[in-house]
Design a protein around this motif. Sequence first.
Motif, PDB file in Angstrom:
ATOM      1  N   LEU A 105       8.571  -2.284   5.781  1.00  0.00           N
ATOM      2  CA  LEU A 105       8.824  -3.770   5.368  1.00  0.00           C
ATOM      3  C   LEU A 105       7.929  -4.696   4.332  1.00  0.00           C
ATOM      4  O   LEU A 105       6.838  -4.291   4.817  1.00  0.00           O
ATOM      5  N   GLY A 106       8.471  -4.746   4.196  1.00  0.00           N
ATOM      6  CA  GLY A 106       7.801  -6.267   2.572  1.00  0.00           C
ATOM      7  C   GLY A 106       6.720  -4.589   1.372  1.00  0.00           C
ATOM      8  O   GLY A 106       6.592  -5.242   0.097  1.00  0.00           O
ATOM      9  N   ARG A 107       7.208  -3.753   1.473  1.00  0.00           N
ATOM     10  CA  ARG A 107       6.342  -3.129   0.652  1.00  0.00           C
ATOM     11  C   ARG A 107       7.832  -2.358  -0.768  1.00  0.00           C
ATOM     12  O   ARG A 107       8.932  -2.760  -0.270  1.00  0.00           O
ATOM     13  N   SER A 108       7.463  -2.090  -2.157  1.00  0.00           N
ATOM     14  CA  SER A 108       8.453  -1.888  -2.793  1.00  0.00           C
ATOM     15  C   SER A 108       9.223   0.100  -2.935  1.00  0.00           C
ATOM     16  O   SER A 108       7.806   0.842  -2.875  1.00  0.00           O
ATOM     17  N   ALA A 109       9.727   0.385  -2.934  1.00  0.00           N
ATOM     18  CA  ALA A 109      10.243   1.045  -2.614  1.00  0.00           C
ATOM     19  C   ALA A 109       9.876   2.325  -3.857  1.00  0.00           C
ATOM     20  O   ALA A 109       9.241   3.284  -4.320  1.00  0.00           O
ATOM     21  N   ARG A 110       9.417   1.293  -5.310  1.00  0.00           N
ATOM     22  CA  ARG A 110       8.721   2.593  -6.287  1.00  0.00           C
ATOM     23  C   ARG A 110       7.730   2.169  -6.122  1.00  0.00           C
ATOM     24  O   ARG A 110       6.819   2.910  -7.187  1.00  0.00           O
ATOM     25  N   PRO A 168       4.613 -14.719   1.279  1.00  0.00           N
ATOM     26  CA  PRO A 168       4.588 -16.371   1.431  1.00  0.00           C
ATOM     27  C   PRO A 168       3.584 -16.978   1.264  1.00  0.00           C
ATOM     28  O   PRO A 168       2.526 -16.270   1.008  1.00  0.00           O
ATOM     29  N   PRO A 169       3.638 -18.043   1.113  1.00  0.00           N
ATOM     30  CA  PRO A 169       2.703 -18.859   0.536  1.00  0.00           C
ATOM     31  C   PRO A 169       1.840 -19.834   1.893  1.00  0.00           C
ATOM     32  O   PRO A 169       0.522 -20.150   1.755  1.00  0.00           O
ATOM     33  N   ALA A 170       2.461 -19.278   3.283  1.00  0.00           N
ATOM     34  CA  ALA A 170       1.582 -19.018   4.268  1.00  0.00           C
ATOM     35  C   ALA A 170       0.504 -18.223   4.003  1.00  0.00           C
ATOM     36  O   ALA A 170      -0.703 -18.130   4.565  1.00  0.00           O
ATOM     37  N   GLY A 171       0.460 -17.057   3.204  1.00  0.00           N
ATOM     38  CA  GLY A 171      -0.810 -15.812   3.290  1.00  0.00           C
ATOM     39  C   GLY A 171      -1.714 -16.927   2.923  1.00  0.00           C
ATOM     40  O   GLY A 171      -2.763 -16.706   2.930  1.00  0.00           O
ATOM     41  N   ARG A 172      -1.384 -17.178   2.065  1.00  0.00           N
ATOM     42  CA  ARG A 172      -2.815 -18.234   0.864  1.00  0.00           C
ATOM     43  C   ARG A 172      -3.090 -19.009   1.769  1.00  0.00           C
ATOM     44  O   ARG A 172      -4.243 -19.547   1.916  1.00  0.00           O
ATOM     45  N   LEU A 186       0.610  -3.101  11.197  1.00  0.00           N
ATOM     46  CA  LEU A 186       1.768  -3.587  11.859  1.00  0.00           C
ATOM     47  C   LEU A 186       3.055  -2.827  11.585  1.00  0.00           C
ATOM     48  O   LEU A 186       3.881  -2.328  12.267  1.00  0.00           O
ATOM     49  N   ASP A 187       2.453  -1.555  10.309  1.00  0.00           N
ATOM     50  CA  ASP A 187       3.759  -0.466  10.090  1.00  0.00           C
ATOM     51  C   ASP A 187       3.803   0.475  11.177  1.00  0.00           C
ATOM     52  O   ASP A 187       4.703   0.777  10.805  1.00  0.00           O
ATOM     53  N   ASP A 188       2.366   0.746  11.938  1.00  0.00           N
ATOM     54  CA  ASP A 188       2.612   1.820  13.279  1.00  0.00           C
ATOM     55  C   ASP A 188       3.616   1.727  13.936  1.00  0.00           C
ATOM     56  O   ASP A 188       4.666   2.054  14.719  1.00  0.00           O
ATOM     57  N   ASP A 225      -2.676  -8.427  -2.314  1.00  0.00           N
ATOM     58  CA  ASP A 225      -3.363  -9.405  -1.498  1.00  0.00           C
ATOM     59  C   ASP A 225      -2.325  -9.167  -0.428  1.00  0.00           C
ATOM     60  O   ASP A 225      -1.542  -9.759   0.400  1.00  0.00           O
ATOM     61  N   GLY A 226      -2.067  -7.964  -0.139  1.00  0.00           N
ATOM     62  CA  GLY A 226      -1.924  -7.088   1.607  1.00  0.00           C
ATOM     63  C   GLY A 226      -0.043  -7.713   0.490  1.00  0.00           C
ATOM     64  O   GLY A 226       0.704  -7.462   1.866  1.00  0.00           O
ATOM     65  N   VAL A 227       0.578  -7.695  -0.245  1.00  0.00           N
ATOM     66  CA  VAL A 227       1.693  -7.954  -0.548  1.00  0.00           C
ATOM     67  C   VAL A 227       2.412  -6.629  -1.494  1.00  0.00           C
ATOM     68  O   VAL A 227       2.065  -6.519  -2.305  1.00  0.00           O
ATOM     69  N   ALA A 228       3.267  -6.224  -1.657  1.00  0.00           N
ATOM     70  CA  ALA A 228       3.192  -4.971  -2.475  1.00  0.00           C
ATOM     71  C   ALA A 228       4.291  -5.621  -3.782  1.00  0.00           C
ATOM     72  O   ALA A 228       4.358  -7.335  -3.932  1.00  0.00           O
TER      73      ALA A 228
END
Length: 276
Positions: A241-246, A261-265, A224-226, A252-255
């Motif tokens: 998007l969705g990644r931490s700048a730090r 998101p609850p949907a991921g689970r 997706l990032d591409d 689990d796919g999220v920064a």
Amino acid sequence: MPSSSASSPPLEGPALDRVTVTPFAEADRAAVYRAIETRRDVRAEFLPDPIDPALLRRLLEAAHRAPSVGFMQPWNFVVVRDPATRSRVHAAFTSAHAAEAALFQGDRAARYRALKLEGLREAPVHVVVTCDRDRCGPVVLGRSADPATDLYSCVCAVQNLWLAARAEGIGVGWVSILDKGRARAILGIPEAIEIVAYLCLGKVDQAFASPELEQRGWRARLPLDDLIFEDGWGRPAPVPLGRSARSSDVDDGVAVGVEAPPAGRAVEQADDRQTG
């Protein structure tokens, strides 16, 4: 200079109904994302069981609730059950399939011919989604700059039907390898009416856990990032998007530091054998 909105007179008429918009409950949000994640193009997995008419109507109602440019609702739905008609459509697919197979060479051609690319004989019912591009006359609100928006509207109706079908345990297959001229002649569809999608519908108890073409190595899912640009073509976002700048650490796919998101689970826990 006053803005165009400021200079426009207010619309006259009765007060319009509105509803409060709030996020769905967690379980409802998870169900929406699960339907999206586990939707599949079904071909060989259809069961012979008939679809209850009330269920089919719910699916068509979901399709009819799709957004449409200028609220023109350009779609019609042709339900096909007659065995003789279905057989003629399958013959039209066979010739189109042979023509497409000839476009591939070598190993790719052999792999193409080995794929099951329709469920016309297996599915108990077919639904053809069409577009009446003249339904609202030559001028349609919102269509003047992009005449194809009525076709896009019908594709939205297809996706509505597909996701509703997934929630109902109904499999859907889109038969795109089809000569539309032959299909139009078989079904008596006027020349002015565009065939948008020929769909096969039926109950399923199994489907592929991930797209079949992905599993068979035909194509891989693109990262997706591409595919995300910011403020112009070819400009990747400074921080995806969705990644931490730090931190680039991902859990689990999220920064880290960003709530998943609850949907991921829910997707992870989805029963892959019940995909539709």
